[in-house]
Enzyme design. Structure first.
Site, PDB file in Angstrom:
ATOM      1  N   ASP A   8       0.843  -1.192   0.000  1.00  0.00           N
ATOM      2  CA  ASP A   8       0.000   0.000   0.000  1.00  0.00           C
ATOM      3  C   ASP A   8       0.882   1.246   0.000  1.00  0.00           C
ATOM      4  OD1 ASP A   8      -2.012   1.835   0.283  1.00  0.00           O
ATOM      5  OD2 ASP A   8      -2.535   1.287   2.343  1.00  0.00           O
ATOM      6  N   ASP A 102      -3.365   2.632  -5.743  1.00  0.00           N
ATOM      7  CA  ASP A 102      -2.181   2.706  -4.877  1.00  0.00           C
ATOM      8  C   ASP A 102      -1.944   1.456  -4.028  1.00  0.00           C
ATOM      9  OD1 ASP A 102      -4.360   2.984  -3.231  1.00  0.00           O
ATOM     10  OD2 ASP A 102      -3.601   4.723  -2.140  1.00  0.00           O
ATOM     11  N   GLU A 103      -2.547   0.339  -4.409  1.00  0.00           N
ATOM     12  CA  GLU A 103      -2.338  -0.871  -3.622  1.00  0.00           C
ATOM     13  C   GLU A 103      -2.508  -2.112  -4.480  1.00  0.00           C
ATOM     14  OE1 GLU A 103      -5.389  -1.813  -0.702  1.00  0.00           O
ATOM     15  OE2 GLU A 103      -6.726  -0.340  -1.627  1.00  0.00           O
TER      16      GLU A 103
END
Length: 407
Positions: A8, A102-103
């Site tokens: 993350d 974003d992960e």
């Protein structure tokens, strides 16, 4: 036993701005537009120290921190860094599932076994590679399944590494409040608390299973198993494919001015078309969204005859949907989307061997566009629809505005 990482990027949008502008290091920053209605998208860790968080109204955040730095979003930057992030991770393992911009989840089993290193060492290698190449910190959760890996990555931020396994999951997660369990939302939390489920450990108890069934329904067993450290879901590569391309805009002030609203649809249709073309994506399903208040909105979609990413077709269809859905109410947001997109190369159309393929393809597209516009004009008496390009006074200006918005 498989080894799953959940990775993350920490405070991604804010971190991306800091990476691009090092002079922002150490300052409390938030990502949102300067507007009386702005809601914070991301807050840097420095801003969070003042109690500022995502989804907070900007005016409220400024009351908490008088020297708060507001930065408008630059989505092209975020998309570029996001793709670089996934490329870095995939250099360690191709078994990767994108969870959001974003992960991601990644199966690191083969890499760790091949390199004969500890999972923590592999996590450090990824963190160092990500920070070295894009100057953004990331937290990594390590576990035998996706659920525990996700829970682990949230425990130490920024730049944390947390391991949860079959031996320590009770110690790590059972004492956590039920609202901190991944998948349990704001609406479900009070329902669980009402029946005495205060922690993840409470949810894991066999004697509470029958109590939670009315709340979770068919997913009751899934949540019960996860609370007990079990998750049988696999790394899903199909999630890496984009399912839709859409854009929306929130008005500075609520409006029922139809000319203004149609102008927004024109701009949004242009943006959606450009984004789809850049990715070589097409669809035969076009939808619009009208939002009246925070709680009330309506959406409608139309299936058209051909797959397209053509600006004029998207705009004409959006106008037709708008005319059939809109009843003169005040609006605060409108949106346009191409749904269930596919790659251009996946479209199977028979083209005659006797045709000049290039000329016929252009002619076919032009004829279909003209036909759609003609049908719309017949279906909407008193409304004149023409090619969107003829409505544009300065196409270059719109393109420039689009690029500035996404920088």
């Amino acid at each position: 036993m498989q080894i799953i990482f959940h990775i993350d990027l920490n405070a991604f949008f804010a971190s991306a701005e800091i990476a691009a502008h090092p002079e922002l290091i150490g300052k409390p920053i938030v990502i949102c537009r300067e507007s009386r209605r702005s809601i914070i998208t991301t807050a840097s860790y420095e801003a969070r120290k003042f109690g500022i968080h995502s989804a907070m109204p900007l005016f409220q955040a400024k009351e908490l921190c008088s020297h708060l730095v507001t930065i408008p979003p630059h989505f092209t930057l975020y998309k570029t860094l996001s793709q670089q992030f996934f490329n870095i991770v995939s250099s360690f393992s191709k078994k990767l599932e994108v969870a959001s911009i974003d992960e991601c989840y990644v199966d690191m089993t083969d890499y760790i076994q091949t390199c004969q290193i500890l999972p923590e060492q592999a996590a450090l290698q990824i963190q160092e590679a990500v920070f070295r190449q894009i100057r953004i910190q990331c937290s990594i959760g390590i576990a035998p399944n996706k659920f525990l890996a996700k829970m682990a990555s949230d425990m130490k931020k920024p730049m944390g590494i947390t391991i949860i396994n079959n031996n320590n999951y009770k110690e790590k997660i059972w004492s956590l409040p039920i609202n901190q369990m991944f998948g349990v939302g704001k609406k479900t939390t009070p329902k669980l608390k009402a029946i005495g489920i205060e922690t993840i450990g409470d949810l894991a108890k066999h004697e509470n299973y029958e109590k939670i069934r009315p709340i979770f329904g068919k997913n009751a067993l899934l949540f019960y198993q996860r609370a007990n450290g079990k998750d049988f879901s696999k790394i899903n590569y199909a999630k890496n494919e984009l399912k839709s391309v859409g854009n929306s805009t929130t008005f500075e002030n609520d409006s029922r001015d139809e000319e203004f609203i149609k102008k927004q649809f024109r701009q949004l249709s242009h943006e959606v078309s450009q984004r789809a073309k850049k990715r070589h994506l097409i669809s035969n399903s076009i939808s619009i969204t009208l939002k009246y208040t925070r709680e009330k909105s309506k959406s409608k979609q139309m299936i058209i005859d051909q797959y397209t990413n053509d600006y004029e077709t998207i705009y004409a269809t959006a106008l037709l949907l708008f005319e059939t859905l809109y009843q003169g109410e005040m609006l605060r947001l409108v949106g346009v989307s191409l749904n269930n997109v596919i790659h251009e190369q996946d479209r199977h159309e028979q083209i005659s061997l006797f045709d000049n393929k290039i000329q016929q393809a252009h002619k076919k597209q032009e004829n279909k566009t003209e036909k759609i516009i003609q049908e719309l004009n017949q279906a909407l008496p008193g409304i004149k629809i023409m090619k969107a390009s003829s409505l544009l006074e300065d196409d270059q200006a719109i393109q420039k505005k689009y690029l500035e918005k996404d920088e």
